[in-house]
Design a protein around this motif. Sequence first.
Motif, short mmCIF file in Angstrom:
data_model
loop_
_atom_site.label_atom_id
_atom_site.label_comp_id
_atom_site.label_asym_id
_atom_site.label_seq_id
_atom_site.Cartn_x
_atom_site.Cartn_y
_atom_site.Cartn_z
N VAL A 1 -39.58 -109.59 -64.76
CA VAL A 1 -39.72 -108.17 -64.37
C VAL A 1 -40.58 -107.52 -65.45
CG1 VAL A 1 -38.50 -106.04 -63.85
CG2 VAL A 1 -37.45 -108.23 -63.27
N GLU A 2 -41.89 -107.46 -65.18
CA GLU A 2 -42.84 -107.06 -66.23
C GLU A 2 -43.17 -105.57 -66.20
OE1 GLU A 2 -44.39 -110.69 -67.86
OE2 GLU A 2 -42.36 -109.88 -67.63
N THR A 3 -42.99 -104.92 -65.05
CA THR A 3 -43.39 -103.52 -64.91
C THR A 3 -42.30 -102.74 -64.17
OG1 THR A 3 -44.45 -103.85 -62.75
CG2 THR A 3 -45.82 -104.24 -64.73
N ALA A 4 -42.46 -101.42 -64.19
CA ALA A 4 -41.54 -100.56 -63.44
C ALA A 4 -41.63 -100.86 -61.94
CB ALA A 4 -41.86 -99.10 -63.71
N ASP A 5 -42.83 -101.18 -61.46
CA ASP A 5 -42.99 -101.51 -60.03
C ASP A 5 -42.24 -102.80 -59.69
OD1 ASP A 5 -44.53 -99.29 -59.60
OD2 ASP A 5 -46.46 -100.35 -59.74
N ASP A 6 -42.27 -103.79 -60.61
CA ASP A 6 -41.51 -105.03 -60.39
C ASP A 6 -40.03 -104.72 -60.26
OD1 ASP A 6 -43.80 -106.58 -60.55
OD2 ASP A 6 -43.51 -107.11 -62.65
N PHE A 7 -39.54 -103.85 -61.13
CA PHE A 7 -38.12 -103.52 -61.12
C PHE A 7 -37.73 -102.84 -59.80
CE2 PHE A 7 -34.46 -100.81 -61.96
CZ PHE A 7 -33.60 -101.69 -62.61
N THR A 8 -38.56 -101.89 -59.37
CA THR A 8 -38.28 -101.17 -58.12
C THR A 8 -38.31 -102.12 -56.93
OG1 THR A 8 -39.24 -99.15 -59.03
CG2 THR A 8 -39.06 -99.30 -56.64
N MET A 9 -39.30 -103.01 -56.90
CA MET A 9 -39.41 -103.96 -55.79
C MET A 9 -38.18 -104.87 -55.75
SD MET A 9 -42.31 -106.91 -55.15
CE MET A 9 -41.94 -107.70 -56.71
N ALA A 10 -37.75 -105.38 -56.92
CA ALA A 10 -36.60 -106.27 -56.96
C ALA A 10 -35.32 -105.54 -56.56
CB ALA A 10 -36.44 -106.85 -58.37
N ALA A 11 -35.19 -104.31 -56.98
CA ALA A 11 -34.00 -103.53 -56.60
C ALA A 11 -33.99 -103.26 -55.10
CB ALA A 11 -33.98 -102.22 -57.39
N ASP A 12 -35.16 -103.00 -54.55
CA ASP A 12 -35.25 -102.67 -53.11
C ASP A 12 -34.83 -103.83 -52.23
OD1 ASP A 12 -36.05 -100.10 -53.65
OD2 ASP A 12 -38.19 -100.47 -53.31
N VAL A 13 -35.11 -105.07 -52.67
CA VAL A 13 -34.76 -106.22 -51.83
C VAL A 13 -33.36 -106.75 -52.14
CG1 VAL A 13 -37.16 -106.90 -51.44
CG2 VAL A 13 -35.89 -107.88 -53.37
N GLY A 14 -32.67 -106.13 -53.11
CA GLY A 14 -31.26 -106.44 -53.29
C GLY A 14 -30.88 -107.34 -54.45
N PHE A 15 -31.73 -107.46 -55.49
CA PHE A 15 -31.32 -108.24 -56.66
C PHE A 15 -30.17 -107.54 -57.38
CE2 PHE A 15 -35.36 -110.35 -56.04
CZ PHE A 15 -35.13 -111.63 -56.50
N ASP A 16 -29.32 -108.35 -58.01
CA ASP A 16 -28.17 -107.82 -58.74
C ASP A 16 -28.46 -107.62 -60.22
OD1 ASP A 16 -26.15 -108.14 -56.49
OD2 ASP A 16 -26.86 -110.21 -56.71
N LEU A 17 -29.25 -108.56 -60.79
CA LEU A 17 -29.52 -108.55 -62.23
C LEU A 17 -31.02 -108.72 -62.47
CD1 LEU A 17 -26.58 -110.92 -63.31
CD2 LEU A 17 -26.61 -108.41 -63.37
N TYR A 18 -31.45 -108.32 -63.71
CA TYR A 18 -32.89 -108.25 -63.97
C TYR A 18 -33.18 -108.71 -65.41
CZ TYR A 18 -32.14 -105.21 -59.98
OH TYR A 18 -31.74 -104.71 -58.77
N GLN A 19 -34.31 -109.43 -65.52
CA GLN A 19 -34.70 -109.99 -66.81
C GLN A 19 -36.21 -109.97 -66.92
OE1 GLN A 19 -33.34 -114.03 -67.25
NE2 GLN A 19 -34.15 -114.29 -69.31
N GLY A 20 -36.74 -109.46 -68.02
CA GLY A 20 -38.19 -109.44 -68.17
C GLY A 20 -38.66 -108.46 -69.21
N TYR A 21 -39.96 -108.49 -69.50
CA TYR A 21 -40.54 -107.67 -70.55
C TYR A 21 -40.37 -106.17 -70.30
CZ TYR A 21 -42.93 -111.66 -72.74
OH TYR A 21 -43.22 -112.83 -73.40
#
Length: 410
Positions: free
Chosen positions: A180-200
Motif C-alpha cells: 500500500v504505497e499511496t493514499a489511493d492504494d489504501f482507499t482502493m483496498a478499503a473499498d474492495v474489503g481488505f481487513d488489514l494494510y501494509q506498505g510504505y
Amino acid sequence: MREICVGRQAIHDLLGRVVGHELLFRPSRTAQTSGVGIGPGTEGVRVTGDDEATASVIVATTTEFGTRDLAGDGLLFINLPRSFIVDELPVPLDPRRVVLEVLERVAPDEEVMAGLDRLHRRGFALALDDYAPGDHREVMLPLCEYVKIDLGDVTVEELPDLVAHVRRLAPRARLVAERVETADDFTMAADVGFDLYQGYHLRRPVVLSRPALVHHALVASRLLVRLGDPQVSYRVLARLTAADPAITLKVFRVVNSVAGAGQRVRNLHQALVLLGRYRFRSMLVLEVMAIAGHRDDEVALRSLARASAAEILVPHDPLAASTETLVRMVAELLDMSVDELGATIHRTRPTHDVEEACDVLDAYLAAVEFDTEPEAELSREMFAVSMAYLAGVREARELLSGVLGPLPLD
C-alpha cells in the motif's frame, strides 16, 4: 561478536492501528532488501537462501530480541519456506504470538499439506503470502487465517474478483493488502474489503540491530551430537554448554522468553532442564544454520576454566557459582554491567558468598592478565584461588580435548 539484524514492518487495521509486524530478513543494518535468492554474478553480494533467512529471523526473535521487544502485544508474521513446514527444520516459536506465512514458492504437495495441518494443530495461525490470481496454493486457503495480496501483482480490474474468490474459499480469513504505497492504494483496498494494510503509505520497514556473541562452531556441533543421545545427562550438557558464553546466554534468554519457561532461574543446569532437550536442539540447529560460528578455542577454555574454578571455590552451591562467573564473562564480552545483563535474562541474584567468591576469582584473573598485585585484603586468598583456577584449566583441557578433536569413528 557480530551484529544481529532483523527488519520489521507494521501491519495496520482500517483505523490505522498497528495489529502486528512482519519480520524481514536483513543481512545488515543498512540493507534495504533481504538479498534472499540473489543469483551469482553480482560481485560482493552473498546469496542467502530461504531456509537461512528464516533461521536468522527465528534466532533473532527467540535469542536476541524477544517477541515483546519486536511486537509489543501484537502479532509477529514470519515467512516459512518448505523445510520448516515439512518438519525438516524446527519452528520453536510461540503459537499465541506468531503467524506463519507460507511463501509463494512453496508447492502444495502431500508433505506440505500434512505439515500445515500439523502446525495448525499446534495452534499456529497460518497466512498465505503474495496470493495472486491462479495461485497454485489455492488448496491451502481453507487452513489460513490470513491471506496477503500484493497490490502490485494484481490489476485494478482483477482485484474485486480476487477478493471475492478468497472470501468464498476462506470465509474466516482476514485479508491483508500489501504494498500500500499511496493514499489511493489504501482507499482502493478499503473499498474492495481488505481487513488489514501494509506498505510504505502507512509505515516503512525499519531494521533493528544489536550486538551478539557468536557461538563456537565445534562446541555447538558437539552439543547437537550429545543431544541426540537420550542417555546424556543434563549435568553433562550443562558442562559442555558452559564452554560457550554465546550458547549460555541464548539458553537463558530463550528459557525466560514468552516462548520459553517464563520464569526466573538460578543456574545454567536448571535453565537447561526447563528448556528441555527438544527446544535446546531446535535452538542450536537454527543458530548453526543462521550464523557461522568462530573457532577461537581460547574462549571455550577460559569459559570452562572459570566455571570449574568457581565451583571449587563454592562447594556448597557450585551451580550458582559457575553460572555467576559465566554471566560475568558474557557481560565482559558484551561490554555490559552484570546488573544490566542480569535484568535482560531475569536471573535470580546469587547469594553474597557466591558473589564474594567470584569477586576474588575476578581479582585473581585481572592480576594475572595485567601482571599486577591484587588488593591487600584479597592477597591472602590468592593461593587458594590460583589452585582452583589451575584445576579448572586442567578439567577444561580434558573436556575440550574430546570436544575440539576429531569425532570418534563408530
